[in-house]
Write an enzyme that holds these catalytic residues in place. Structure first.
Site, mmCIF file in Angstrom:
data_model
loop_
_atom_site.group_PDB
_atom_site.id
_atom_site.type_symbol
_atom_site.label_atom_id
_atom_site.label_comp_id
_atom_site.label_asym_id
_atom_site.label_seq_id
_atom_site.Cartn_x
_atom_site.Cartn_y
_atom_site.Cartn_z
ATOM 1 N N LYS A 50 4.776 -33.261 7.989
ATOM 2 C CA LYS A 50 5.013 -32.660 6.671
ATOM 3 C C LYS A 50 3.661 -32.281 6.085
ATOM 4 O O LYS A 50 2.625 -32.824 6.454
ATOM 5 C CB LYS A 50 5.754 -33.630 5.760
ATOM 6 C CG LYS A 50 5.063 -34.925 5.441
ATOM 7 C CD LYS A 50 4.070 -34.944 4.323
ATOM 8 C CE LYS A 50 4.520 -34.292 3.060
ATOM 9 N NZ LYS A 50 3.491 -34.481 1.974
ATOM 10 N N THR B 252 0.735 -32.163 -14.209
ATOM 11 C CA THR B 252 0.844 -33.604 -13.909
ATOM 12 C C THR B 252 1.791 -34.274 -14.898
ATOM 13 O O THR B 252 1.820 -33.916 -16.059
ATOM 14 C CB THR B 252 -0.534 -34.274 -14.053
ATOM 15 O OG1 THR B 252 -1.173 -33.708 -15.198
ATOM 16 C CG2 THR B 252 -1.383 -33.996 -12.839
ATOM 17 N N GLU C 153 0.805 -23.021 0.938
ATOM 18 C CA GLU C 153 1.148 -22.523 -0.380
ATOM 19 C C GLU C 153 0.947 -21.034 -0.523
ATOM 20 O O GLU C 153 -0.187 -20.565 -0.429
ATOM 21 C CB GLU C 153 0.272 -23.221 -1.425
ATOM 22 C CG GLU C 153 1.018 -24.277 -2.150
ATOM 23 C CD GLU C 153 2.504 -24.028 -2.051
ATOM 24 O OE1 GLU C 153 2.968 -23.135 -2.771
ATOM 25 O OE2 GLU C 153 3.190 -24.696 -1.263
ATOM 26 N N ASN D 273 -0.390 -23.643 -8.113
ATOM 27 C CA ASN D 273 -1.327 -24.710 -8.448
ATOM 28 C C ASN D 273 -1.757 -24.724 -9.898
ATOM 29 O O ASN D 273 -2.223 -25.740 -10.403
ATOM 30 C CB ASN D 273 -2.551 -24.623 -7.539
ATOM 31 C CG ASN D 273 -2.190 -25.033 -6.132
ATOM 32 O OD1 ASN D 273 -1.859 -26.176 -5.897
ATOM 33 N ND2 ASN D 273 -2.186 -24.072 -5.227
ATOM 34 N N THR E 184 -0.700 -34.431 0.985
ATOM 35 C CA THR E 184 -0.756 -35.175 2.229
ATOM 36 C C THR E 184 -0.105 -34.516 3.427
ATOM 37 O O THR E 184 0.954 -33.924 3.343
ATOM 38 C CB THR E 184 -0.119 -36.575 2.075
ATOM 39 O OG1 THR E 184 -1.029 -37.366 1.337
ATOM 40 C CG2 THR E 184 0.148 -37.232 3.400
ATOM 41 N N THR F 141 7.718 -33.383 1.084
ATOM 42 C CA THR F 141 7.533 -33.347 -0.381
ATOM 43 C C THR F 141 7.699 -31.903 -0.849
ATOM 44 O O THR F 141 8.796 -31.472 -1.125
ATOM 45 C CB THR F 141 6.133 -33.884 -0.786
ATOM 46 O OG1 THR F 141 5.140 -33.172 -0.055
ATOM 47 C CG2 THR F 141 6.038 -35.366 -0.493
#
Lengths: 398, 398
Positions: free
Chosen positions: A175, A398, A271, A393, A186, A149
């Site tokens: 991943k 969204t 990240e 972040n 995830t 992803t």
């Protein structure tokens, strides 16, 4: 580069089903020529995605699996009964196309939370997915790409061990780059081997997972879809139980090294991470307590900011250890940066700053805290907290 | 502006002892004309500073205290036996100058960890400190300034309640802006009242602390010196137990409001914080479980980055609740941003983005998660995770 297809009897494929807005590969398939013993570990999050619930249901009935179908771009989480029905369909559609019986295929999903799984797109892509199944030792990379992803690099590994009874191979792909966007979160890990294993290996598998995928942290968050699965199809003809103790140890170690390598690839891809640090806690009463203290240090924002700032800030480390909830005698602890002791009996030693700076300016180093109250130890691998972590972040919407 | 000296019979002082490199006020004294009932809560960190150990020792013997002497600039933590001896000297030097008996003075320290307390500087400054003790209702601000470290504002509050038996006053002062530099960390809170309290108030004091100072989080870290002390000298002549139930409730509520106000001042002053958010968890089996889930959400970096990014990211909130370790039924939960429901039965509702953006762009707002499995609830107050948090914590060097 080879991965899940490196061991004998495994094939894979990856196609574009149109689930990802980016149009990248988003549907992956892993198949074993012969049904394989399946060992699995799932997220402990109370909020579990439909594919996790479905896989647990299947594995509660039997533990022999022939294939795994995984989509990226949609997590099929917080999707209710419809989501569960879609996970079932995804498995059954793959079983039908592969001409396999019920409950012989597991499913995995990773991506946006709360959106209905576009099952019709998956249904439409499954024939091509199955047609594209490579011959053995092919397509590991396509599989690795299709499960990604927000990952910035694909993560695959393979290793082989020679035994008196023949060669044994392990392959794997995972991943995850920290729970960057829980809407794109995830960690998924799929390990394959042609070694023959008996069911009693499951306890050992759990402890291997604890010391690899459960011993890393990027931001301390745990996703709704985290999954680690090992498929052992026995195609090497080598049965672990038939090997000498020494050879069994070699084989186990090879599997652990592969799992640890893949886990560390995730930390490296964390990240905005600029450093990878091992936090070792030793001299603890139990492995569990050592792990809890190590995680308390490894997830402290103050500690992680100090890593980023290349500041040998022992005070933050000692204090976050103390905040772990595990009892220890603060006047007994010692702390090391690599092999340089900086705290003894709970008090700082006079160490030239330059000596410590040389260590903390490295991309990778180890910090070791000794509690001197027992013989147990555990390590957690973490990364630093950088501006980019906040940027990614905060700016994601969204 | 009045604080600790607002209630009858309290006086305070603040002087420059030269402990802080900055040369600011760094030695504070709070005195009660009459010995006061003392109620205290200390850090649960395994690594506890000498002043915390000393105060706990004194309060294990008796609970009547006449004064508290506090220094900033040095935490007297990780300083071993010498540090404890210095804490004892600090108390005894103050007792001598104030002509008080043994164990009548408590000590507090906040500042750099691991450095020997400059007791000689404190000794030299104590005569002036005592000479400067203001008359009642004076010097609250000097006291508030002298206990600060990295705080950007002083934090004081006072409130008075009229009862049928006369006026009751509460005052208080605290410091702390998140465990920004654990080398300059700590939350200290000193509350005063002229109300007369009996010892059995201690249980209630603990729960008031839990719902105020223990219900805030800036970065989830807990310092080696955290302390909250309430001194009740009874000078108002009003005894809580003599009041009617309704009046007792009023008085208790006034104290709670004061403690909560001071606690929220710390969140507002949180490192790089741009927003203050209340995380309420209701419909839980117990207050403890509600609090644990609320803290899991309030300390999630992903959630805090979303606050900073003004992103109504419900997925991060639900997922961090699920990661709290507390069991609940994900298919039952509802989530609200202020009064707007965004999740029902574990699934997202179709809410116009604009409606949510209006909420998350505010400086202060409330998020409420209902588990629908019980009647208990708890709230945690948190702030966002900004670039400045990383900047301050990465650039600070030991």
């Amino acid at each position: 580069m080879s991965g899940v297809c490196f061991p004998k009897g495994f094939s894979a494929a990856g196609v574009k089903a149109g689930i990802k807005v980016s149009g990248n590969l988003d549907l992956a398939l892993l198949c074993s020529k012969e049904p394989a013993k399946c060992f699995a570990a799932f997220t402990k999050n109370q909020v579990q995605a439909a594919p996790v619930l479905y896989d647990k249901e299947v594995l509660s009935k039997q533990n022999v699996i022939s294939a795994i179908i995984v989509n990226s771009g949609n997590a099929n989480a917080c999707t209710g009964d419809q989501g569960y029905a879609d996970a079932v369909s995804m498995a059954e559609l793959a079983e039908k196309e592969l001409k396999l019986g019920k409950h012989s295929v597991l499913v995995g999903s990773t991506g946006v939370i709360g959106n209905k799984l576009p099952i019709e797109k998956i249904q439409a892509a499954i024939p091509e997915l199955v047609k594209n199944l490579g011959v053995e030792n092919e397509n590991s990379e396509l599989f690795a790409k299709a499960i990604c992803t927000t990952d910035t690099v694909i993560k695959t590994a393979c290793i082989s061990v020679q035994t008196s009874m023949g060669e044994v191979r392990f392959g794997g792909s995972c991943k995850g780059s920290g729970m960057i966007h829980p809407n794109m979160a995830t960690m998924l890990a799929y390990i394959t081997t042609d070694l023959k294993l008996s069911e009693d290996f499951s306890a050992e598998f759990k402890s291997l997972v604890n010391e690899s995928f459960n011993a890393i942290t990027v931001d301390g968050d745990m996703s709704t879809n985290d999954t680690c699965i090992l498929l052992a199809n026995g195609q090497s003809g080598v049965f672990l139980a038939d090997l000498s103790a020494a050879e069994q140890a070699n084989v186990r170690n090879a599997l652990f090294e592969l799992m640890k390598y893949l886990a560390l690839e995730i930390v490296k891809d964390g990240e905005g991470a600029t450093k990878r640090i091992e936090i070792e806690v030793c001299g603890a009463r139990s492995k569990t307590e050592a792990m809890q203290i190590a995680k308390s240090i490894a997830t402290s924002n103050l500690v992680k900011c100090a890593f980023f700032g290349e500041d040998p800030n022992w005070g933050r480390i000692v204090s976050s250890a103390g905040a772990s909830g595990i009892a220890f005698d603060a006047s007994k602890i010692s702390l090391y940066f690599e092999d340089v002791q900086i705290v003894k009996n709970g008090m700082p030693l006079e160490i030239p700053k330059s000596q410590l700076l040389k260590i903390v300016k490295q991309k990778e180093y180890k910090i070791s805290l000794n509690l001197h109250i027992g013989d147990s130890k555990a390590s957690v691998f973490t990364c630093d907290l950088s501006y980019d972590y906040v940027k990614i972040n905060a700016e994601y919407t969204t």
